[in-house]
Structures are given as structure tokens and as C-alpha cells.
Design a protein around this motif. Structure first.
Motif, short mmCIF file in Angstrom:
data_model
loop_
_atom_site.label_atom_id
_atom_site.label_comp_id
_atom_site.label_asym_id
_atom_site.label_seq_id
_atom_site.Cartn_x
_atom_site.Cartn_y
_atom_site.Cartn_z
N PHE A 135 0.82 -1.20 0.00
CA PHE A 135 0.00 0.00 0.00
C PHE A 135 0.86 1.26 0.00
N GLY A 136 0.35 2.31 -0.62
CA GLY A 136 0.98 3.62 -0.58
C GLY A 136 0.34 4.48 0.49
N ASN A 137 1.15 5.12 1.29
CA ASN A 137 0.60 5.94 2.39
C ASN A 137 -0.06 7.23 1.91
N ASP A 138 0.12 7.58 0.63
CA ASP A 138 -0.54 8.76 0.08
C ASP A 138 -1.83 8.41 -0.65
N ASP A 139 -2.22 7.15 -0.60
CA ASP A 139 -3.43 6.70 -1.31
C ASP A 139 -4.68 7.14 -0.53
N SER A 140 -5.76 7.35 -1.26
CA SER A 140 -7.06 7.66 -0.64
C SER A 140 -7.96 6.45 -0.61
N TYR A 141 -7.84 5.57 -1.60
CA TYR A 141 -8.65 4.34 -1.68
C TYR A 141 -7.74 3.19 -2.08
N PRO A 142 -7.19 2.45 -1.09
CA PRO A 142 -7.49 2.53 0.33
C PRO A 142 -6.63 3.57 1.05
N SER A 143 -7.22 4.23 2.01
CA SER A 143 -6.50 5.18 2.84
C SER A 143 -5.69 4.42 3.89
N PRO A 144 -4.69 5.06 4.49
CA PRO A 144 -3.95 4.40 5.58
C PRO A 144 -4.88 3.92 6.71
N GLU A 145 -5.94 4.68 6.97
CA GLU A 145 -6.89 4.27 8.02
C GLU A 145 -7.62 2.99 7.61
N GLN A 146 -7.96 2.86 6.34
CA GLN A 146 -8.62 1.64 5.89
C GLN A 146 -7.67 0.45 5.93
N VAL A 147 -6.40 0.69 5.62
CA VAL A 147 -5.41 -0.38 5.73
C VAL A 147 -5.28 -0.81 7.19
N ASP A 148 -5.29 0.14 8.10
CA ASP A 148 -5.26 -0.18 9.53
C ASP A 148 -6.45 -1.04 9.92
N GLU A 149 -7.62 -0.68 9.41
CA GLU A 149 -8.84 -1.42 9.73
C GLU A 149 -8.75 -2.86 9.22
N LEU A 150 -8.24 -3.03 8.00
CA LEU A 150 -8.09 -4.37 7.45
C LEU A 150 -7.08 -5.18 8.27
N GLU A 151 -5.98 -4.54 8.63
CA GLU A 151 -4.97 -5.26 9.41
C GLU A 151 -5.53 -5.71 10.75
N LYS A 152 -6.34 -4.87 11.37
CA LYS A 152 -6.94 -5.23 12.65
C LYS A 152 -7.86 -6.44 12.50
N LEU A 153 -8.63 -6.48 11.42
CA LEU A 153 -9.52 -7.62 11.17
C LEU A 153 -8.72 -8.90 10.97
N LEU A 154 -7.63 -8.81 10.23
CA LEU A 154 -6.79 -9.99 10.00
C LEU A 154 -6.20 -10.49 11.31
N GLN A 155 -5.79 -9.57 12.16
CA GLN A 155 -5.24 -9.96 13.46
C GLN A 155 -6.30 -10.60 14.33
N GLU A 156 -7.48 -9.99 14.36
CA GLU A 156 -8.56 -10.50 15.20
C GLU A 156 -8.96 -11.93 14.83
N HIS A 157 -8.87 -12.24 13.54
CA HIS A 157 -9.31 -13.56 13.08
C HIS A 157 -8.15 -14.53 12.87
N GLY A 158 -6.96 -14.14 13.34
CA GLY A 158 -5.82 -15.05 13.32
C GLY A 158 -5.33 -15.42 11.94
#
Length: 254
Positions: free
Chosen positions: A180-203
């Protein structure tokens, strides 16, 4: 002398609903055996750049295939025209895409020198579809290159009208590499964070890399968005990830 050659050609494969769709394939000509790679083109379409990427995977030792997801909307059309038609319809329906991806995986596994291991990589809208492939299709590795709306919803008027995949992350069956690029809007860094959290939560097994100074489409060598440092590092990450999950893991399980 080491033999080094590939074949690249347009073929027809059976996709969703057993419909015949166009695809571009590139494969090593040595005996193998070879793992397979599905290349999912970006929203601008089944174009020269997508075919170059497909050939690159063949030089890396993979039998690769890029299905033309716009075959039905605009058969034999130029990429820009086919993409415009698809955009006007909000993109490719998920159910139809999954059927086409399954057909691509089936074709790769039918090759006489296939190992049976198949990976998938997608760019832009194809990044989201790579994640969807990891959910819907039997693949052993998935690579999401700045895929928009894996989480989050497209804004009104956006050309891609799809539902987020957040509630389906528990179904993800393949290790996931995200670039991912940190200057992207879709996906934004916040959306990448959200996806990473979901991946962590579900192992889930995953690996994310983010690049400062890079936005959307930083792999695209013919576009102003191209960022050489991010793209070079990204390709190195892709090669290592696929070698680990499509080659080493397969050999180790035999």
C-alpha cells in the motif's frame, strides 16, 4: 546451457456459468513442474501492462494467466473502451468474478506440469478481487496491491460500486500479502489499519508493507503515479512471499 524460454498467448477458458472468456497466459517452456499465478488486471482493464506482468511471472517460474474480466461487456474492444463500459456498470459483479477466478485456477491446475499450488495477485480493483479470490477460491497465496474497498464503502458517484469484504475476512483461506501507498485515498492508511486489525482478530496469516511518498498505482511504470523505490521493494516482497507459500510450503508438504 540453461534453457530459458516462455510462451505467451491468448486463450479461451471457462469462467462463471461455464461461459467462454478470453484470457492471456504466459508459461515457462522448461519441463517444470511449475506453480500457477492468477493475475487480476486493474480497473483500467486487460491491457498491455497487465500482460507484461503476466509475462514477468512466467520468467519467475510460474504458469500465469490473466483473465479478461470485461470479455462479456466488450469482447475484442480496446482496453480503454472496455474499461469505460465496465465502469458505467459499476464494475464486475463479485459472483461472476469469483466464477472467472475459479475457472482460471482450474485451468492452471489442468496443465501437465502444474504443481497444484496456485496464487493470485491483483492491482487497484483487482487487489480487492485478490482478497475475494482468497475467500472464494482454493488458492495458496493472495497478493493485494492497493485494493480499494476491501473495507469501507465507495462514495456516491465512484465508478466502482461494490460491497466491502470486512465481514468475510473470517473466510479468508490463503496467506495475504498487502502492498500500500501511504498517500493513497482508496485505500487510505486508516482503511489499511482497519483491514490489518480484522486480519489480526481472526488469526489470519498476513504481511503488510506501506510506502511513504507513494499513492495509488505505484507499480504502474507508464503512469505519473509510478514510484520506482516502492515498486522495486514491492516486487521483492512479492517474489519472497510467493516462493515461501507456493514453492517452499508445497515442497515441504510432499
Amino acid at each position: 546451457m540453461r534453457y530459458d524460454a516462455i510462451i505467451a498467448e491468448t486463450i479461451g477458458i471457462r469462467g462463471h456459468g461455464d461461459e467462454l472468456i478470453e484470457a492471456y497466459t504466459a508459461r515457462p517452456l522448461d519441463p517444470g513442474p511449475h506453480p500457477g499465478m492468477i493475475v487480476i488486471h486493474h480497473m483500467p482493464g486487460y491491457d498491455r501492462e497487465s500482460k507484461e506482468i503476466t509475462r514477468r511471472f512466467a520468467t519467475m517460474g510460474y504458469s500465469a494467466i490473466c483473465p479478461n474480466l470485461y470479455t462479456r461487456e466488450a469482447p475484442d474492444a480496446e482496453p480503454d473502451d472496455a474499461a469505460a463500459t465496465a465502469r458505467a456498470q459499476g464494475g464486475v459483479p463479485d459472483e461472476r468474478f469469483a466464477g472467472d477466478a475459479a475457472g482460471a485456477a482450474r485451468w492452471l491446475r489442468s496443465l501437465a506440469n502444474a504443481t497444484g499450488a496456485v496464487g493470485v495477485i491483483g492491482y487497484c480493483s483487482g487487489g480487492r478481487q485478490a482478497v475475494l479470490t482468497g475467500i472464494e477460491v482454493d488458492v495458496q497465496a493472495a497478493v493485494d496491491c492497493y485494493g480499494a474497498f476491501v473495507v469501507g464503502t465507495p462514495p456516491e458517484g465512484f465508478p466502482l460500486q461494490v460491497a466491502p469484504l470486512a465481514d468475510r475476512i473470517p473466510e479468508l483461506g490463503a496467506p495475504l500479502l498487502g502492498l500500500f501507498g501511504n498517500d493513497d485515498s482508496y485505500p487510505s492508511p486508516e482503511q489499511v489499519d482497519e483491514l490489518e486489525k480484522l486480519l489480526q482478530e481472526h488469526g489470519k496469516t498476513y504481511e503488510f508493507h506501506r510506502y511513504d511518498g507513494a499513492g495509488h498505482a505505484f507499480f504502474s511504470v507508464d503512469r505519473p503515479a509510478y514510484r520506482p523505490e516502492a515498486a522495486v521493494d514491492g516486487w521483492q516482497r512479492v517474489e519472497a512471499f510467493l516462493a515461501r507459500h507456493l514453492v517452499t510450503d508445497v515442497v515441504g508438504s510432499n
